[in-house]
Design a protein around this motif. Structure first.
Motif, PDB file in Angstrom:
ATOM      1  N   THR A   1     -10.036 -19.288 -43.286  1.00  0.00           N
ATOM      2  CA  THR A   1      -9.911 -18.440 -44.469  1.00  0.00           C
ATOM      3  C   THR A   1     -10.967 -18.782 -45.529  1.00  0.00           C
ATOM      4  OG1 THR A   1      -8.127 -19.910 -45.258  1.00  0.00           O
ATOM      5  CG2 THR A   1      -7.491 -17.946 -44.016  1.00  0.00           C
ATOM      6  N   ALA A   2     -10.585 -18.741 -46.805  1.00  0.00           N
ATOM      7  CA  ALA A   2     -11.557 -18.713 -47.904  1.00  0.00           C
ATOM      8  C   ALA A   2     -12.484 -19.925 -47.938  1.00  0.00           C
ATOM      9  CB  ALA A   2     -10.818 -18.578 -49.235  1.00  0.00           C
ATOM     10  N   GLY A   3     -11.946 -21.114 -47.684  1.00  0.00           N
ATOM     11  CA  GLY A   3     -12.794 -22.292 -47.717  1.00  0.00           C
ATOM     12  C   GLY A   3     -13.953 -22.196 -46.748  1.00  0.00           C
ATOM     13  N   MET A   4     -13.680 -21.687 -45.555  1.00  0.00           N
ATOM     14  CA  MET A   4     -14.748 -21.522 -44.559  1.00  0.00           C
ATOM     15  C   MET A   4     -15.637 -20.331 -44.892  1.00  0.00           C
ATOM     16  SD  MET A   4     -14.861 -23.937 -42.355  1.00  0.00           S
ATOM     17  CE  MET A   4     -15.781 -23.261 -40.959  1.00  0.00           C
ATOM     18  N   ARG A   5     -15.105 -19.323 -45.575  1.00  0.00           N
ATOM     19  CA  ARG A   5     -15.971 -18.222 -46.017  1.00  0.00           C
ATOM     20  C   ARG A   5     -17.043 -18.758 -46.969  1.00  0.00           C
ATOM     21  NH1 ARG A   5     -11.078 -15.205 -45.897  1.00  0.00           N
ATOM     22  NH2 ARG A   5     -10.690 -15.260 -48.138  1.00  0.00           N
ATOM     23  N   MET A   6     -16.630 -19.660 -47.855  1.00  0.00           N
ATOM     24  CA  MET A   6     -17.588 -20.269 -48.780  1.00  0.00           C
ATOM     25  C   MET A   6     -18.578 -21.168 -48.038  1.00  0.00           C
ATOM     26  SD  MET A   6     -15.260 -21.376 -52.018  1.00  0.00           S
ATOM     27  CE  MET A   6     -14.498 -20.180 -53.101  1.00  0.00           C
ATOM     28  N   LEU A   7     -18.064 -21.997 -47.135  1.00  0.00           N
ATOM     29  CA  LEU A   7     -18.923 -22.941 -46.428  1.00  0.00           C
ATOM     30  C   LEU A   7     -19.972 -22.216 -45.595  1.00  0.00           C
ATOM     31  CD1 LEU A   7     -19.468 -25.931 -45.821  1.00  0.00           C
ATOM     32  CD2 LEU A   7     -17.917 -25.723 -43.856  1.00  0.00           C
ATOM     33  N   ALA A   8     -19.583 -21.106 -44.976  1.00  0.00           N
ATOM     34  CA  ALA A   8     -20.517 -20.371 -44.122  1.00  0.00           C
ATOM     35  C   ALA A   8     -21.727 -19.875 -44.904  1.00  0.00           C
ATOM     36  CB  ALA A   8     -19.805 -19.199 -43.462  1.00  0.00           C
TER      37      ALA A   8
ATOM     38  N   ASN B   1     -23.386 -23.583 -46.582  1.00  0.00           N
ATOM     39  CA  ASN B   1     -23.909 -24.551 -45.613  1.00  0.00           C
ATOM     40  C   ASN B   1     -23.604 -24.039 -44.209  1.00  0.00           C
ATOM     41  OD1 ASN B   1     -24.623 -26.781 -44.051  1.00  0.00           O
ATOM     42  ND2 ASN B   1     -23.831 -28.259 -45.526  1.00  0.00           N
ATOM     43  N   ARG B   2     -24.407 -23.108 -43.750  1.00  0.00           N
ATOM     44  CA  ARG B   2     -24.142 -22.443 -42.474  1.00  0.00           C
ATOM     45  C   ARG B   2     -24.164 -23.425 -41.304  1.00  0.00           C
ATOM     46  NH1 ARG B   2     -23.454 -17.104 -40.826  1.00  0.00           N
ATOM     47  NH2 ARG B   2     -22.724 -17.273 -38.684  1.00  0.00           N
ATOM     48  N   SER B   3     -25.056 -24.411 -41.347  1.00  0.00           N
ATOM     49  CA  SER B   3     -25.130 -25.354 -40.232  1.00  0.00           C
ATOM     50  C   SER B   3     -23.855 -26.183 -40.123  1.00  0.00           C
ATOM     51  CB  SER B   3     -26.344 -26.271 -40.392  1.00  0.00           C
ATOM     52  OG  SER B   3     -26.238 -27.053 -41.576  1.00  0.00           O
ATOM     53  N   ALA B   4     -23.274 -26.574 -41.272  1.00  0.00           N
ATOM     54  CA  ALA B   4     -22.011 -27.323 -41.239  1.00  0.00           C
ATOM     55  C   ALA B   4     -20.892 -26.453 -40.682  1.00  0.00           C
ATOM     56  CB  ALA B   4     -21.654 -27.816 -42.639  1.00  0.00           C
TER      57      ALA B   4
ATOM     58  N   ALA C   1     -18.717 -27.603 -57.993  1.00  0.00           N
ATOM     59  CA  ALA C   1     -17.701 -26.771 -57.352  1.00  0.00           C
ATOM     60  C   ALA C   1     -18.245 -25.348 -57.229  1.00  0.00           C
ATOM     61  CB  ALA C   1     -16.409 -26.782 -58.159  1.00  0.00           C
ATOM     62  N   PRO C   2     -18.057 -24.695 -56.087  1.00  0.00           N
ATOM     63  CA  PRO C   2     -18.688 -23.394 -55.857  1.00  0.00           C
ATOM     64  C   PRO C   2     -18.206 -22.279 -56.779  1.00  0.00           C
ATOM     65  CG  PRO C   2     -17.135 -23.927 -54.092  1.00  0.00           C
ATOM     66  CD  PRO C   2     -17.308 -25.171 -54.907  1.00  0.00           C
ATOM     67  N   CYS C   3     -17.049 -22.486 -57.433  1.00  0.00           N
ATOM     68  CA  CYS C   3     -16.537 -21.444 -58.322  1.00  0.00           C
ATOM     69  C   CYS C   3     -16.797 -21.764 -59.793  1.00  0.00           C
ATOM     70  CB  CYS C   3     -15.047 -21.231 -58.077  1.00  0.00           C
ATOM     71  SG  CYS C   3     -14.695 -20.703 -56.380  1.00  0.00           S
ATOM     72  N   VAL C   4     -17.554 -22.828 -60.030  1.00  0.00           N
ATOM     73  CA  VAL C   4     -17.990 -23.166 -61.390  1.00  0.00           C
ATOM     74  C   VAL C   4     -19.447 -22.756 -61.582  1.00  0.00           C
ATOM     75  CG1 VAL C   4     -18.393 -25.059 -63.033  1.00  0.00           C
ATOM     76  CG2 VAL C   4     -16.313 -25.026 -61.645  1.00  0.00           C
ATOM     77  N   ARG C   5     -20.273 -23.031 -60.570  1.00  0.00           N
ATOM     78  CA  ARG C   5     -21.679 -22.617 -60.618  1.00  0.00           C
ATOM     79  C   ARG C   5     -22.083 -22.048 -59.263  1.00  0.00           C
ATOM     80  NH1 ARG C   5     -25.977 -26.830 -62.385  1.00  0.00           N
ATOM     81  NH2 ARG C   5     -24.958 -28.115 -60.813  1.00  0.00           N
ATOM     82  N   GLY C   6     -22.976 -21.069 -59.279  1.00  0.00           N
ATOM     83  CA  GLY C   6     -23.503 -20.536 -58.043  1.00  0.00           C
ATOM     84  C   GLY C   6     -23.031 -19.127 -57.728  1.00  0.00           C
TER      85      GLY C   6
END
Length: 359
Positions: free
Chosen positions: A18-25, A28-31, A197-202
């Protein structure tokens, strides 16, 4: 797995991240690819049926996550009819779509709402179907479901964003009062934990909240920032409220927040709220049990206010071994209340929500 060899061959394995992996993809696609490679290799050994590891083990979209929660809730409640696994069909008739139950899911990185709407809106808004409306065919019946997932509005991401707001409001001090923590409780976070944190910056912060919260260049991001609890319901509520954009133009007949379309909640429709919605409600005795009725909205607000304004000794007595979670319940309660209010829940229809532990 507990299945016979014949049953293993006939049983599909499907894993949806779900959402955590949507962000990671995206970040950091390689991770992300490495995680899926390991999962595919290990889960393939179970002997369950898979078309291919990449097809059966994947990241699902926010729409799929919201819709799947709705399907799960109604399947468990037999609203699609009681199913015969042997016959592969319902052996009792399904309930009308208007009697299905809505779903409210709160995770760490996103939150989801889904329900069968009684009215979608003017004819000119039929283009909404792809973005917000799913037309489902389930067990030979058709269902129209409104569904949406709010990325970055999961509890963990929202809490980090709230603390970034507190820091910015106070001109980024090294220590500051935190009204969402019990009085005197100390929480330490590095600047990196908050501002990376991805929802603070980026990208996600910009898309979900409309912008970044940038620390000053002089801040040492590896040093600790100290949040000192001051336990204040009204101040915590105000900080949490800054997460939601209520002034963004709504291009539709109704929006919840951030300009996101949502049909009006059907009158008297039941909703199941679970996961992150439920834990603070359990602590405040707002969940229904065999011996205890669910509290009213007024009762919830009164208990939440008392919780936020109490000192640690007054709130730890129920969970003396779980102080970390209890310390977060003032934030949790205000956050849950804020989201549900914007969805359209208040003192007039609070009884329509069942806060449940398991689905």
């Amino acid at each position: 797995v507990g299945l016979s060899s014949d049953e293993l061959k006939r049983t599909y394995l499907v894993l949806g991240a779900t959402a955590g992996m949507r962000m990671l993809a995206i970040n950091n696609r390689s991770a992300s690819d490495r995680i899926y490679a390991v999962l595919g290799a290990e889960l393939s050994k179970l002997g369950l049926r898979m078309d291919s590891p990449r097809a059966n083990i994947r990241t699902i979209t926010g729409m799929e996550e919201a819709t799947n929660a709705w399907i799960t809730v109604n399947y468990v409640l037999n609203n699609f009819g009681e199913m015969s696994m042997r016959k592969g069909r319902a052996i009792t008739p399904p309930k009308p779509a208007s009697q299905t139950v809505g779903s409210l899911d709160l995770g760490g990185a996103s939150t989801q709402i889904a329900f069968h709407p009684s009215i979608l809106g003017p004819d000119g808004q039929k283009s909404l179907s792809e973005a917000y409306i799913s037309n489902l065919e389930l067990f030979n019946e058709s269902y129209t479901v409104y569904a949406h997932s709010f990325l970055c509005y999961g509890k963990s991401m929202a809490e980090l964003r709230t603390r970034a707001i507190m820091l910015k409001t106070n001109n980024f001090p090294k220590s500051l009062e935190d009204p969402c923590l019990p009085e005197g409780v100390i929480l330490k976070k590095t600047g990196r934990e908050i501002f990376y944190a991805p929802c603070v910056r980026g990208k996600f912060a910009q898309e979900s909240y409309g912008g970044d919260i940038e620390p000053p260049a002089s801040m040492d991001l590896d040093s600790n920032l100290t949040f000192i609890g001051s336990g204040n319901y009204e101040k915590c509520k105000a900080f949490v409220g800054e997460l939601f954009n209520r002034t963004m133009p709504c291009k539709f007949n109704r929006c919840s927040f951030n300009g996101i379309y949502q049909p009006t909640l059907p009158r008297n429709a039941k909703f199941y709220a679970f996961a992150g919605f439920t834990y603070v409600m359990m602590y405040l005795n707002q969940t229904q049990t065999d011996t205890h009725p669910k509290g009213s909205y007024k009762d919830f607000i009164q208990k939440l206010t008392k919780l936020c304004n109490s000192n640690p000794k007054q709130i730890y007595y129920k969970d003396p071994d779980d102080t970390d979670n209890v310390n977060g319940y003032c934030f949790d309660g205000n956050y849950v209340n804020g989201i549900l209010n914007l969805y359209g829940f208040n003192e007039t229809n609070w009884d329509n929500i069942d806060f449940v532990i398991d689905v």
